[in-house]
Design an enzyme around this catalytic site. Structure first.
Site, PDB file in Angstrom:
ATOM      1  N   LYS A 257       0.820  -1.212   0.000  1.00  0.00           N
ATOM      2  CA  LYS A 257       0.000   0.000   0.000  1.00  0.00           C
ATOM      3  C   LYS A 257       0.856   1.265   0.000  1.00  0.00           C
ATOM      4  O   LYS A 257       0.413   2.306  -0.463  1.00  0.00           O
ATOM      5  CB  LYS A 257      -0.966  -0.019   1.178  1.00  0.00           C
ATOM      6  CG  LYS A 257      -1.984  -1.140   1.029  1.00  0.00           C
ATOM      7  CD  LYS A 257      -3.234  -0.945   1.837  1.00  0.00           C
ATOM      8  CE  LYS A 257      -4.322  -1.912   1.413  1.00  0.00           C
ATOM      9  NZ  LYS A 257      -3.956  -3.344   1.563  1.00  0.00           N
TER      10      LYS A 257
HETATM   11  C1  PLP Z   1      -4.573  -4.435   0.935  1.00  0.00           C
HETATM   12  C2  PLP Z   1      -3.791  -5.699   0.807  1.00  0.00           C
HETATM   13  C3  PLP Z   1      -4.146  -6.706  -0.112  1.00  0.00           C
HETATM   14  C4  PLP Z   1      -5.379  -6.606  -0.991  1.00  0.00           C
HETATM   15  O1  PLP Z   1      -5.271  -5.625  -1.981  1.00  0.00           O
HETATM   16  P1  PLP Z   1      -6.584  -5.078  -2.742  1.00  0.00           P
HETATM   17  O2  PLP Z   1      -6.111  -3.926  -3.518  1.00  0.00           O
HETATM   18  O3  PLP Z   1      -7.551  -4.710  -1.650  1.00  0.00           O
HETATM   19  O4  PLP Z   1      -7.096  -6.200  -3.582  1.00  0.00           O
HETATM   20  C5  PLP Z   1      -3.335  -7.839  -0.206  1.00  0.00           C
HETATM   21  N1  PLP Z   1      -2.259  -7.983   0.589  1.00  0.00           N
HETATM   22  C6  PLP Z   1      -1.882  -7.050   1.488  1.00  0.00           C
HETATM   23  C7  PLP Z   1      -0.697  -7.295   2.341  1.00  0.00           C
HETATM   24  C8  PLP Z   1      -2.634  -5.873   1.630  1.00  0.00           C
HETATM   25  O5  PLP Z   1      -2.260  -4.960   2.551  1.00  0.00           O
END
Ligand code: PLP
Length: 482
Positions: free
Chosen positions: A116
């Site tokens: 993120k």
């Molecule tokens: C947010 C997240 C996801 C999922 O991603 P999306 O964009 O919501 O599909 C997968 N793995 C981790 C570690 C995350 O923080």
């Protein structure tokens, strides 16, 4: 380049939708059309990546989508977002071959050890840039179960025009996540703990947003995953990963550990732009809303009691917020159909069934989507196996991806996205390999910092009071003062 909502609103400029997030009709913004990359474009982008680095490469891609911020300023935004100091590597998002044919894109080198950061760092810079240009301030109110909140806080650490109030469920995050978020010590970042679940936190955020007067008085905004700016920042690493794994020749496929469909939706956009991507494999955990849709044509959102708490918690979703974007393309960009299905039918029945719709022509073939599901036992086995076989320790979300990627190997390179580092998820690592993950040197201080939180255990009025009292942008509520 103008933007339209999946439910018809618009056209709007990029910087308007940047600060707005969700469209007023409840839809999600998308560009009116996707910029197209020819093979010459791809080749020269590849040269920029190699010669000038990830930040410049990102600015070039963002520039294709953003025409109301000068290129020079976009370059500044990307240079501030993607530094070696924050990501621990010049490459920012390196890609390497884990096993023959299976590659890993390391997207978790950022300040909070989760992918993120890749998007949030850009979003934080863009927010501060645009708010400065407009001489405005903003109060970000959000809820987190872990990764989003800390990524947002670290992205907005230096954003002097933004104050953050982030709600988290008291005692429910991992020790590392708590250390990271609560260890921040500035009055611009307020961590509010709520006894209860993530859903309780989110309900409080919704209740504050429902008070239009309060919302406008404090210019309350959000950084959630439906913001287009986050999505476009994610498009960048699909193209850079394609380039690194293919050498600029021939197609690749991706396997994406998915929750809200934000990450893989960026892959869809990259593919629509002409990046040579054969398949986008959507990996889910036990919360298989998405796998079910691609298998059956039925999209059924879950209630909170039907949503499992798993060992890959960032994929524990009841509905996939970004799915509406792909759906818009699937219908041939029919805003009326999307409004009817997502604005009405889904609210009424919790189910959308498109099995017999004329516009559905095999999404797997047309858009390249495939799916796979993993369980806790799969994650434990995959972490252990990759550690033994490849000498590399992966986190449980990446394990979901690797398990599913191995089932979809083909003639072209398969790139699994690494979305977090194991340091955040000690207990499943312990279960898989018999010891807790090592703490990378740059996170050594995380568990030692003094923690700062404000408790909110008396509902929405108390939350408003907390915002009121701690606001650093107190202003005269009369309209002229704006
Ligand atoms: C947010 C997240 C996801 C999922 O991603 P999306 O964009 O919501 O599909 C997968 N793995 C981790 C570690 C995350 O923080």
């Amino acid at each position: 380049m103008k933007y339209i909502s999946t439910r018809g609103h618009g056209p709007m400029s990029f910087t308007d939708i940047l600060l707005e997030g969700l469209a007023p009709d409840g839809g999600l913004y998308l560009p009116q059309s996707y910029p197209q990359l020819s093979s010459d474009d791809l080749r020269s982008l590849g040269e920029i990546l190699v010669d000038e680095g990830y930040a410049q490469f990102a600015a070039e891609i963002l520039h294709l989508f953003i025409d109301d911020i000068p290129m020079h300023d976009l370059e500044q935004v990307c240079r501030r977002a993607y530094t070696k100091a924050k990501f621990g590597t010049d490459l920012i998002a390196p890609v390497d071959e884990l096993e023959p044919g299976l590659w890993l894109a390391h997207l978790s080198q950022g300040p909070t050890a989760a992918f993120k950061d890749m998007a949030m760092q850009v979003l934080g810079q863009l927010f501060n840039y645009e708010l400065t240009r407009r001489d405005q301030t903003m109060t970000i109110l959000g809820a987190t179960s872990g990764d989003t909140g800390s990524a947002a806080e670290f992205a907005l650490l230096d954003a002097s025009r933004v104050q953050v109030f982030m709600l988290s469920p008291l005692g429910r995050m991992t020790a590392f996540q708590r250390g990271q978020m609560y260890g921040i010590d500035t009055d611009r970042i307020v961590n509010v703990t709520v006894p209860g679940s993530f859903d309780d936190c989110q309900d409080l955020v919704k209740a504050v947003n429902a008070d239009a007067e309060f919302k406008s008085r404090h210019s309350i905004g959000a950084v959630n995953s439906i913001n287009w700016a986050r999505l476009v920042a994610q498009v960048v690493y699909y193209i850079s990963s394609w380039f690194q794994a293919s050498g600029g020749e021939g197609p690749v496929s991706f396997t994406v550990p998915s929750g809200n469909f934000g990450n893989i939706c960026a892959g869809h956009v990259a593919r629509m732009m002409g990046t040579p991507i054969s398949h986008l494999v959507c990996a889910t955990n036990e919360n298989n809303v998405l796998a079910e849709f691609f298998a059956t044509g039925v999209y059924r959102i879950r209630t909170s009691t039907e949503t499992f708490v798993t060992s890959s918690p960032s994929m524990d979703i009841s509905k996939a917020s970004n799915f509406e974007r792909f759906f818009f393309d699937l219908t041939g960009r029919d805003a009326d159909e999307v409004r009817r299905l997502f604005g009405e039918e889904l609210n009424r029945s919790g189910v959308i069934n498109i099995r017999d719709k004329v516009y559905v022509t095999d999404p797997a073939r047309v858009y390249g989507f495939q799916t796979g599901v993993s369980t806790h036992a799969d994650r434990v086995a995959t972490i252990a196996d990759v550690f033994r076989r490849d000498g590399y320790l992966i986190d449980p979300h990446t394990a979901d991806a690797v398990k599913v990627a191995r089932e979809h190997l083909g003639p072209e390179p398969m790139i699994a996205l690494e979305t977090a580092l194991p340091v955040k998820f000690g207990s499943i690592t312990q279960e898989a390999i018999g010891r807790v993950p090592p703490i990378p040197a740059r996170f050594a201080q995380v568990m030692e910092a003094e923690q700062h939180t404000v408790l909110c255990d008396r509902g929405v009025d108390q939350l408003k009071q907390i915002i009121e009292q701690r606001s650093i942008f107190r202003r005269d509520p009369s309209p002229q003062a704006w």
